[in-house]
Enzyme design. Structure first.
Site, PDB file in Angstrom:
ATOM      1  N   CYS A  52       0.841  -1.193   0.000  1.00 55.18           N
ATOM      2  CA  CYS A  52       0.000   0.000   0.000  1.00 55.18           C
ATOM      3  C   CYS A  52       0.878   1.245   0.000  1.00 55.18           C
ATOM      4  CB  CYS A  52      -0.945   0.078   1.191  1.00 55.18           C
ATOM      5  SG  CYS A  52      -2.073  -1.288   1.305  1.00 55.18           S
ATOM      6  N   ARG A  60       3.943  -0.382  -4.828  1.00 54.50           N
ATOM      7  CA  ARG A  60       3.706  -0.900  -3.477  1.00 54.50           C
ATOM      8  C   ARG A  60       2.392  -1.676  -3.377  1.00 54.50           C
ATOM      9  NH1 ARG A  60       6.888   1.714   0.311  1.00 54.50           N
ATOM     10  NH2 ARG A  60       5.476   1.026   1.931  1.00 54.50           N
ATOM     11  N   TRP A  84      -2.788  -2.771  -1.681  1.00 56.90           N
ATOM     12  CA  TRP A  84      -2.487  -4.210  -1.852  1.00 56.90           C
ATOM     13  C   TRP A  84      -3.303  -4.900  -0.782  1.00 56.90           C
ATOM     14  CZ3 TRP A  84      -0.475  -8.410   0.815  1.00 56.90           C
ATOM     15  CH2 TRP A  84      -0.043  -9.486   0.025  1.00 56.90           C
ATOM     16  N   ASN A 108      -1.707   2.130   5.793  1.00 57.71           N
ATOM     17  CA  ASN A 108      -0.842   1.046   5.321  1.00 57.71           C
ATOM     18  C   ASN A 108      -0.431   0.262   6.557  1.00 57.71           C
ATOM     19  OD1 ASN A 108       1.161  -0.569   4.200  1.00 57.71           O
ATOM     20  ND2 ASN A 108       2.694   1.064   4.249  1.00 57.71           N
ATOM     21  N   GLY A 109      -0.731  -1.036   6.581  1.00 53.83           N
ATOM     22  CA  GLY A 109      -0.375  -1.841   7.750  1.00 53.83           C
ATOM     23  C   GLY A 109      -1.498  -2.800   8.070  1.00 53.83           C
ATOM     24  N   GLU A 144      17.403 -17.791  -8.275  1.00 49.56           N
ATOM     25  CA  GLU A 144      17.012 -16.425  -8.635  1.00 49.56           C
ATOM     26  C   GLU A 144      16.442 -16.374 -10.064  1.00 49.56           C
ATOM     27  OE1 GLU A 144      16.371 -13.835  -7.185  1.00 49.56           O
ATOM     28  OE2 GLU A 144      16.566 -12.197  -8.624  1.00 49.56           O
ATOM     29  N   LYS A 160      12.699 -15.129 -10.947  1.00 45.76           N
ATOM     30  CA  LYS A 160      12.401 -14.047 -11.903  1.00 45.76           C
ATOM     31  C   LYS A 160      11.361 -14.508 -12.904  1.00 45.76           C
ATOM     32  CE  LYS A 160      13.542 -11.248 -10.277  1.00 45.76           C
ATOM     33  NZ  LYS A 160      14.308 -11.102  -9.091  1.00 45.76           N
ATOM     34  N   GLU A 188       7.761 -15.055 -11.268  1.00 45.76           N
ATOM     35  CA  GLU A 188       7.019 -13.889 -10.759  1.00 45.76           C
ATOM     36  C   GLU A 188       6.539 -12.949 -11.857  1.00 45.76           C
ATOM     37  OE1 GLU A 188       9.120 -11.162  -8.172  1.00 45.76           O
ATOM     38  OE2 GLU A 188      11.004 -11.566  -9.184  1.00 45.76           O
ATOM     39  N   HIS A 218      18.101 -37.145  -7.100  1.00 45.55           N
ATOM     40  CA  HIS A 218      17.387 -37.501  -5.873  1.00 45.55           C
ATOM     41  C   HIS A 218      15.896 -37.200  -5.967  1.00 45.55           C
ATOM     42  CE1 HIS A 218      21.229 -38.369  -4.097  1.00 45.55           C
ATOM     43  NE2 HIS A 218      21.661 -37.250  -4.638  1.00 45.55           N
ATOM     44  N   LYS A 262       5.878  -4.397  -4.173  1.00 48.41           N
ATOM     45  CA  LYS A 262       7.327  -4.256  -4.051  1.00 48.41           C
ATOM     46  C   LYS A 262       7.807  -4.340  -2.610  1.00 48.41           C
ATOM     47  CE  LYS A 262      11.358  -2.967  -5.927  1.00 48.41           C
ATOM     48  NZ  LYS A 262      12.036  -4.071  -6.613  1.00 48.41           N
TER      49      LYS A 262
END
Ligand code: F6R
Length: 610
Positions: free
Chosen positions: A2, A27, A74, A100-101, A483, A487, A490, A506, A605
């Protein structure tokens, strides 16, 4: 998660708020809203979806005001919808808030309010705050907010306006970021500085527990004990507005990938002196004597930053010979690690706001460990909480998928590992010079590689119809396989797994058939022959091999279907070059699939909630 923006001054707040929300959209971006005061009445507009939905709605029916609040959401409590979008008003439409929170005790508060016949419009936790403020309001918004916050458990950055006090915004923070922008006859609030850079670079970072009153010509900040803070430092931000713009690139992510030669250099500039064999990180803070006494290192982070941490284990153990553990912050904080005074706990965070990483840092501090943050955002919660901070200096990272922050984090970790190794007598001056020279040349080598990005575009196009990918690596390039897979998943929504190549037998080798592309990082190193065998095993089961190999490697030609040659560098430093093609591969696949590369679905983000 947010984003909040607020403005009071002579301009039309609606324009300032939209400009800020656009910069904060990374955000959270499932809905947005704006509140202003016009003729002593509150007006609120909200829309589901991206900020331009709200913008076009307001353009059809414009509003103007010198005071306003905006929010990009968000979702945590309550699905993305107009009702759940912020700002939220009390039932008499006198008070409005953006938040926000997370209000942890919202269920109890909501029940109590319902018992007093309070009606609710939304399913959010936030709405309880505005009803409580109204309940506590007599003639001072500040006091009503102060009283309300004493009833609330959880985290918040809040912006609040009241139609009876149209000359001020009240704001407050606890465990969620909020910054005040100081202007001339105008003032601002925002979740982070990028929203404000177009208007001011002078900012005050609120501390946990602060409540502030923002007027056009003054700002009054009170701390947790209600004392007025007279001398809170006004910081001057070095970032500029242009850095938070796309500057002609189609996406922030591409811009940020291509910036890496420069951002890596900016991270090491003034900190390494290859010809003298010297590392000088003045922010590190530990005395030489303390460095000798470090018994263990714990590296704690989330997501991409965690992958940088995984690389550092090889560095701290190989060069400095310090046993190192690397943890995902959300696990570390609940696993009761045996921590002691002689441990160095390094937290890594681009945003400096990741809730789990911040909690892990607080935990390490409570156990008296030395704490060090590697962080990109000056004034962020993590940078202020840690004993020492090494900034990555890669400028604002706006694309939700982290790219340049990762290579800058790695750069700091290399410098740190070499420095520790040298100061503990494990790496002599001549060897140190050699490694620092390698590091010094990386930006040039990446620039050379980036001249051939068409190859990545071509390879990406071949594979867009695939639904699964495997990424294989070993040693320092195992975290890079993780990584690369992160990438891809996402931003393209294609399922991808990163594996330590030696683990294939394995279990995961069962996944391989003709439809499985395998991206194998097979640069020249001590484990080259080993990974070649792993590739052969995969190829003989029908997998298509995309090899990331060191330039001039001819042996790989017969073993792979596609080859991406990267510049030859020391094997320990190779992650700085091997990750670049993986970022580009993910980027182009996502672009070909028409994905929203900079703002992938369900993500934000800054993950400021647990
Ligand atoms: C992935 C990504 C995330 C972040 C993670 C930690 O591309 O960006 O995995 O790395 O959310 O964020 P910071 O580094 O801000 O703590």
């Amino acid at each position: 998660m947010c984003g909040i923006v607020g403005y009071i001054g002579k301009r039309n707040s609606v324009d300032v708020i939209f400009d800020g929300l656009r910069k904060l959209e990374y955000r959270g971006y499932d809905s947005s809203g704006i509140a202003v005061i016009v003729d002593k009445e509150l007006q609120v507009r909200k829309k589901v979806g991206r900020i331009y939905n709200l913008r076009s709605d307001i353009l059809k029916d414009p509003i103007t005001s010198n005071i306003g609040l905006g929010h990009t959401r968000w979702a945590t409590h309550g699905k993305p919808s107009e009702k759940n979008a912020h700002p939220h008003m009390d039932s008499t439409k006198s008070i409005v808030i953006v938040h926000n929170g997370i209000v942890e005790n919202y269920a109890k508060l909501r029940t109590e309010l319902l018992e007093c016949n309070q009606e609710f419009e939304s399913e959010t936790d936030t709405e309880v705050i505005v009803h409580l403020i109204k309940k506590n309001y007599s003639n001072s918004l500040f006091r009503a907010v102060q009283e309300t916050l004493s009833e609330i458990k959880g985290s918040y950055a809040l912006g609040i306006m009241c139609k009876y006090e149209p000359d001020k915004i009240v704001c407050a923070r606890r465990d969620a970021p909020l910054v005040i922008g100081i202007g001339q006859g105008e003032n601002f609030i925002a979740s982070d500085v990028t929203a404000l850079l177009h208007y001011t670079r002078n900012v005050v970072f609120l501390e946990d527990g602060d409540i502030a009153e923002i007027m056009a010509d003054k700002v009054i900040i009170r701390d947790i004990r209600s004392n007025i803070i007279k001398n809170r430092e006004i910081k001057s931000i070095l970032w500029n507005d242009a850095q938070s713009e796309k500057n002609g690139y189609k996406h922030f992510m591409l811009k940020e990938i291509l910036e890496q030669p420069r951002t890596i250099e900016e991270t090491f500039r003034g900190r390494i002196y290859p010809n003298e064999g010297r590392v000088y990180i003045k922010e590190f803070g530990l005395k030489d004597e303390d460095i000798k006494n470090i018994s263990n290192i714990y590296v704690v982070a989330c997501g991409t930053s965690y992958h940088a941490g995984l690389v550092s284990k090889f560095l701290f153990e190989n060069f400095a010979e310090i046993p190192t553990e690397v943890d995902i912050a959300s696990e570390f904080r609940y696993r009761n690690s045996v921590l002691s005074k002689k441990n160095l706990v390094i937290v890594i965070s681009q945003s400096g706001e990741t809730a789990d990483t911040l909690a892990a840092l607080k935990l390490a501090k409570s156990k008296d460990c030395w704490t060090l943050a590697i962080c990109n955002v000056v004034g962020s919660s993590i940078s202020r909480e840690a004993e020492n901070v090494i900034y990555t200096y890669c400028g604002p990272e706006i694309g939700v998928a982290s790219t340049k922050a990762f290579t800058s984090q790695l750069t700091v970790l290399y410098m740190l590992a070499f420095d520790l190794a040298n100061k503990r007598g494990k790496l002599g001056k001549e060897k140190l010079k050699e490694y620092l020279n390698e590091l010094w040349e990386i930006p040039l080598k990446i620039s050379g590689f980036l001249k051939n990005i068409k190859l990545l575009q071509d390879i990406a196009e071949v594979f867009i119809s695939k639904r699964n990918f495997l990424y294989l690596g070993r040693h320092v390039n195992y975290p890079i396989a993780l990584e690369g897979a992160l990438k891809l998943k996402e931003i393209s929504y294609i399922h991808a797994e990163g594996y330590a190549a030696g683990e294939m037998k394995h279990g995961p080798i069962a996944l391989i058939d003709e439809s499985m592309p395998i991206v194998a990082i097979v640069v020249k190193s001590g484990v080259y022959e080993k990974i070649i065998s792993n590739i052969e095993e995969a190829k003989s089961r029908g997998g298509t091999i995309i090899a990331l190999a060191s330039e001039y490697d001819e042996e790989i030609v017969a073993k792979s279907d596609y080859i991406i040659y990267v510049p030859k560098v020391n094997e320990f430093i190779s992650p700085l070059v091997t990750v670049i093609p993986l970022q580009l591969l993910a980027y182009y696949i996502a672009v070909f699939l028409g994905r929203d590369v900079d703002q992938p679905r369900n993500l934000a983000k800054s993950v400021t909630v647990e």
